[in-house]
Design a protein around this motif. Structure first.
Motif, PDB file in Angstrom:
ATOM      1  N   ILE A  77      50.633  59.735  42.117  1.00 50.43           N
ATOM      2  CA  ILE A  77      50.008  61.019  42.456  1.00 50.43           C
ATOM      3  C   ILE A  77      49.739  61.778  41.163  1.00 50.43           C
ATOM      4  CG2 ILE A  77      51.096  61.106  44.743  1.00 50.43           C
ATOM      5  CD1 ILE A  77      53.050  63.213  43.604  1.00 50.43           C
ATOM      6  N   ARG A  78      48.996  62.856  41.284  1.00 47.31           N
ATOM      7  CA  ARG A  78      48.639  63.642  40.093  1.00 47.31           C
ATOM      8  C   ARG A  78      49.887  64.154  39.389  1.00 47.31           C
ATOM      9  NH1 ARG A  78      49.397  69.015  40.621  1.00 47.31           N
ATOM     10  NH2 ARG A  78      49.594  69.859  42.722  1.00 47.31           N
ATOM     11  N   LYS A  79      49.732  64.492  38.131  1.00 49.90           N
ATOM     12  CA  LYS A  79      50.846  64.999  37.346  1.00 49.90           C
ATOM     13  C   LYS A  79      51.273  66.357  37.892  1.00 49.90           C
ATOM     14  CE  LYS A  79      52.444  65.764  32.689  1.00 49.90           C
ATOM     15  NZ  LYS A  79      52.068  66.073  31.332  1.00 49.90           N
ATOM     16  N   LEU A  80      52.549  66.489  38.185  1.00 45.35           N
ATOM     17  CA  LEU A  80      53.108  67.741  38.678  1.00 45.35           C
ATOM     18  C   LEU A  80      53.558  68.599  37.502  1.00 45.35           C
ATOM     19  CD1 LEU A  80      55.233  66.333  41.647  1.00 45.35           C
ATOM     20  CD2 LEU A  80      53.027  67.499  41.772  1.00 45.35           C
ATOM     21  N   PRO A  81      53.715  69.903  37.717  1.00 48.36           N
ATOM     22  CA  PRO A  81      54.172  70.774  36.621  1.00 48.36           C
ATOM     23  C   PRO A  81      55.551  70.351  36.101  1.00 48.36           C
ATOM     24  CG  PRO A  81      53.425  72.074  38.504  1.00 48.36           C
ATOM     25  CD  PRO A  81      53.451  70.640  38.938  1.00 48.36           C
ATOM     26  N   TYR A  82      55.687  70.366  34.797  1.00 46.17           N
ATOM     27  CA  TYR A  82      56.958  70.067  34.139  1.00 46.17           C
ATOM     28  C   TYR A  82      57.498  68.677  34.512  1.00 46.17           C
ATOM     29  CZ  TYR A  82      56.639  75.083  33.462  1.00 46.17           C
ATOM     30  OH  TYR A  82      56.196  76.339  33.150  1.00 46.17           O
ATOM     31  N   THR A  83      56.617  67.708  34.638  1.00 42.68           N
ATOM     32  CA  THR A  83      57.028  66.374  35.087  1.00 42.68           C
ATOM     33  C   THR A  83      58.097  65.777  34.182  1.00 42.68           C
ATOM     34  OG1 THR A  83      54.886  65.966  36.101  1.00 42.68           O
ATOM     35  CG2 THR A  83      56.224  64.048  35.609  1.00 42.68           C
ATOM     36  N   ARG A  84      57.902  65.812  32.884  1.00 45.49           N
ATOM     37  CA  ARG A  84      58.874  65.205  31.968  1.00 45.49           C
ATOM     38  C   ARG A  84      60.233  65.895  32.091  1.00 45.49           C
ATOM     39  NH1 ARG A  84      57.794  65.025  25.634  1.00 45.49           N
ATOM     40  NH2 ARG A  84      55.987  63.863  26.305  1.00 45.49           N
ATOM     41  N   LEU A  85      60.229  67.215  32.070  1.00 47.79           N
ATOM     42  CA  LEU A  85      61.482  67.969  32.184  1.00 47.79           C
ATOM     43  C   LEU A  85      62.173  67.685  33.521  1.00 47.79           C
ATOM     44  CD1 LEU A  85      63.446  70.103  31.104  1.00 47.79           C
ATOM     45  CD2 LEU A  85      61.969  71.841  32.140  1.00 47.79           C
ATOM     46  N   ALA A  86      61.410  67.697  34.598  1.00 51.49           N
ATOM     47  CA  ALA A  86      61.985  67.448  35.922  1.00 51.49           C
ATOM     48  C   ALA A  86      62.580  66.045  36.000  1.00 51.49           C
ATOM     49  CB  ALA A  86      60.922  67.641  37.002  1.00 51.49           C
ATOM     50  N   LEU A  87      61.868  65.053  35.488  1.00 48.60           N
ATOM     51  CA  LEU A  87      62.374  63.682  35.551  1.00 48.60           C
ATOM     52  C   LEU A  87      63.616  63.497  34.679  1.00 48.60           C
ATOM     53  CD1 LEU A  87      59.004  61.744  35.701  1.00 48.60           C
ATOM     54  CD2 LEU A  87      60.737  61.894  37.501  1.00 48.60           C
ATOM     55  N   CYS A  88      63.688  64.195  33.569  1.00 50.63           N
ATOM     56  CA  CYS A  88      64.906  64.159  32.750  1.00 50.63           C
ATOM     57  C   CYS A  88      66.076  64.757  33.532  1.00 50.63           C
ATOM     58  CB  CYS A  88      64.710  64.930  31.446  1.00 50.63           C
ATOM     59  SG  CYS A  88      63.672  64.106  30.234  1.00 50.63           S
ATOM     60  N   ALA A  89      65.838  65.887  34.184  1.00 51.22           N
ATOM     61  CA  ALA A  89      66.892  66.532  34.971  1.00 51.22           C
ATOM     62  C   ALA A  89      67.326  65.647  36.134  1.00 51.22           C
ATOM     63  CB  ALA A  89      66.409  67.888  35.478  1.00 51.22           C
ATOM     64  N   ILE A  90      66.370  65.036  36.814  1.00 52.47           N
ATOM     65  CA  ILE A  90      66.675  64.157  37.943  1.00 52.47           C
ATOM     66  C   ILE A  90      67.495  62.960  37.479  1.00 52.47           C
ATOM     67  CG2 ILE A  90      65.637  62.589  39.645  1.00 52.47           C
ATOM     68  CD1 ILE A  90      63.265  64.708  39.715  1.00 52.47           C
ATOM     69  N   ALA A  91      67.097  62.344  36.378  1.00 55.46           N
ATOM     70  CA  ALA A  91      67.843  61.201  35.828  1.00 55.46           C
ATOM     71  C   ALA A  91      69.270  61.627  35.479  1.00 55.46           C
ATOM     72  CB  ALA A  91      67.129  60.647  34.593  1.00 55.46           C
ATOM     73  N   PHE A  92      69.397  62.784  34.850  1.00 54.49           N
ATOM     74  CA  PHE A  92      70.722  63.283  34.470  1.00 54.49           C
ATOM     75  C   PHE A  92      71.590  63.513  35.703  1.00 54.49           C
ATOM     76  CE2 PHE A  92      73.659  66.802  33.917  1.00 54.49           C
ATOM     77  CZ  PHE A  92      74.453  66.325  32.884  1.00 54.49           C
ATOM     78  N   ILE A  93      71.049  64.169  36.715  1.00 51.90           N
ATOM     79  CA  ILE A  93      71.830  64.487  37.916  1.00 51.90           C
ATOM     80  C   ILE A  93      72.277  63.224  38.630  1.00 51.90           C
ATOM     81  CG2 ILE A  93      71.727  65.554  40.215  1.00 51.90           C
ATOM     82  CD1 ILE A  93      69.852  67.689  38.872  1.00 51.90           C
ATOM     83  N   TYR A  94      71.372  62.272  38.802  1.00 45.60           N
ATOM     84  CA  TYR A  94      71.759  61.007  39.444  1.00 45.60           C
ATOM     85  C   TYR A  94      72.840  60.286  38.627  1.00 45.60           C
ATOM     86  CZ  TYR A  94      68.331  60.523  43.282  1.00 45.60           C
ATOM     87  OH  TYR A  94      67.621  60.640  44.445  1.00 45.60           O
ATOM     88  N   CYS A  95      72.662  60.187  37.320  1.00 45.02           N
ATOM     89  CA  CYS A  95      73.647  59.492  36.485  1.00 45.02           C
ATOM     90  C   CYS A  95      74.983  60.239  36.480  1.00 45.02           C
ATOM     91  CB  CYS A  95      73.128  59.313  35.061  1.00 45.02           C
ATOM     92  SG  CYS A  95      71.822  58.079  34.913  1.00 45.02           S
ATOM     93  N   PHE A  96      74.914  61.564  36.380  1.00 44.05           N
ATOM     94  CA  PHE A  96      76.131  62.374  36.395  1.00 44.05           C
ATOM     95  C   PHE A  96      76.882  62.178  37.710  1.00 44.05           C
ATOM     96  CE2 PHE A  96      78.481  66.255  37.323  1.00 44.05           C
ATOM     97  CZ  PHE A  96      79.286  66.341  36.188  1.00 44.05           C
ATOM     98  N   ARG A  97      76.152  62.212  38.824  1.00 46.06           N
ATOM     99  CA  ARG A  97      76.782  62.006  40.140  1.00 46.06           C
ATOM    100  C   ARG A  97      77.427  60.620  40.192  1.00 46.06           C
ATOM    101  NH1 ARG A  97      78.937  59.963  43.554  1.00 46.06           N
ATOM    102  NH2 ARG A  97      78.804  60.198  45.808  1.00 46.06           N
ATOM    103  N   GLY A  98      76.780  59.646  39.608  1.00 47.26           N
ATOM    104  CA  GLY A  98      77.334  58.300  39.606  1.00 47.26           C
ATOM    105  C   GLY A  98      78.610  58.174  38.795  1.00 47.26           C
ATOM    106  N   LEU A  99      78.678  58.906  37.696  1.00 46.73           N
ATOM    107  CA  LEU A  99      79.823  58.792  36.798  1.00 46.73           C
ATOM    108  C   LEU A  99      80.930  59.803  37.083  1.00 46.73           C
ATOM    109  CD1 LEU A  99      77.894  58.227  33.446  1.00 46.73           C
ATOM    110  CD2 LEU A  99      79.109  56.515  34.819  1.00 46.73           C
TER     111      LEU A  99
END
Length: 141
Positions: A77-99
Motif C-alpha cells: 500500500i502507499r507510504k503511510l506517515p512516519y513509516t520508518r519511525l513506526a516500523l522501528c517502534a513496532i519492531a522494538f515493541i514486538y522484540c521487547f515483548r518477546g524478551l
C-alpha cells in the motif's frame, strides 16, 4: 512488483493477531482463557462487562494499524506517515515483548509457562521479521 517478504509476513502476523482478538470478543470467556487474557478478564466477559471487549477492541485496532504499516513498508500500500519511525517502534515493541516475559510473569501469575513460552517466541519472531524488513528497506522508507 516485488514486495518485501519480511514486512509482508509481519503484516500477516499482525493481521492474524488482530483477527484473533476480535474473535475473542465474539466467542467470549473461553477464548479469553485459551489465549491467556487471564481469569479476571474471562470472568468479566462472562458477567457481560464491556471492559474486556473495549480493551480487546483497542488491541485489535493497534494490531491492525501495525499490519497497515507493515504493508506500507512492504510496498503493498502507499507510504503511510512516519513509516520508518513506526516500523522501528513496532519492531522494538514486538522484540521487547518477546524478551521481557521473565518480568511480565509476575504481573500475570495465572498464565501458564506454555503460554509465556509460546506468546513470547511468537512476539519475538514477529519483531525479527520487522527488523529484517527494516534492514532491507531502510533507505526506501
Amino acid at each position: 512488483m516485488q514486495y518485501n517478504r519480511y514486512f509482508l509476513a509481519g503484516a500477516v502476523c499482525s493481521g492474524a493477531a488482530a483477527l484473533l482478538h476480535l474473535l475473542c470478543i465474539v466467542f467470549g470467556a473461553s477464548w479469553y482463557r485459551f489465549f491467556g487474557a487471564g481469569e479476571r478478564i474471562a470472568r468479566l466477559a462472562e458477567a457481560g462487562s464491556l471492559i474486556p471487549a473495549v480493551m480487546t477492541l483497542a488491541i485489535a485496532a493497534l494490531l491492525s494499524a501495525w499490519c497497515a504499516y507493515a504493508l506500507s513498508g512492504a510496498g503493498v500500500i502507499r507510504k503511510l506517515p512516519y513509516t520508518r519511525l513506526a516500523l522501528c517502534a513496532i519492531a522494538f515493541i514486538y522484540c521487547f515483548r518477546g524478551l521481557a516475559f521473565p518480568s511480565l510473569i509476575f504481573f500475570f501469575p495465572e498464565n501458564s509457562s506454555l503460554f509465556w513460552a509460546l506468546s513470547s517466541s511468537i512476539s519475538f519472531g514477529i519483531g525479527l521479521l520487522h527488523v529484517l524488513g527494516l534492514k532491507q528497506m531502510w533507505w526506501k522508507l
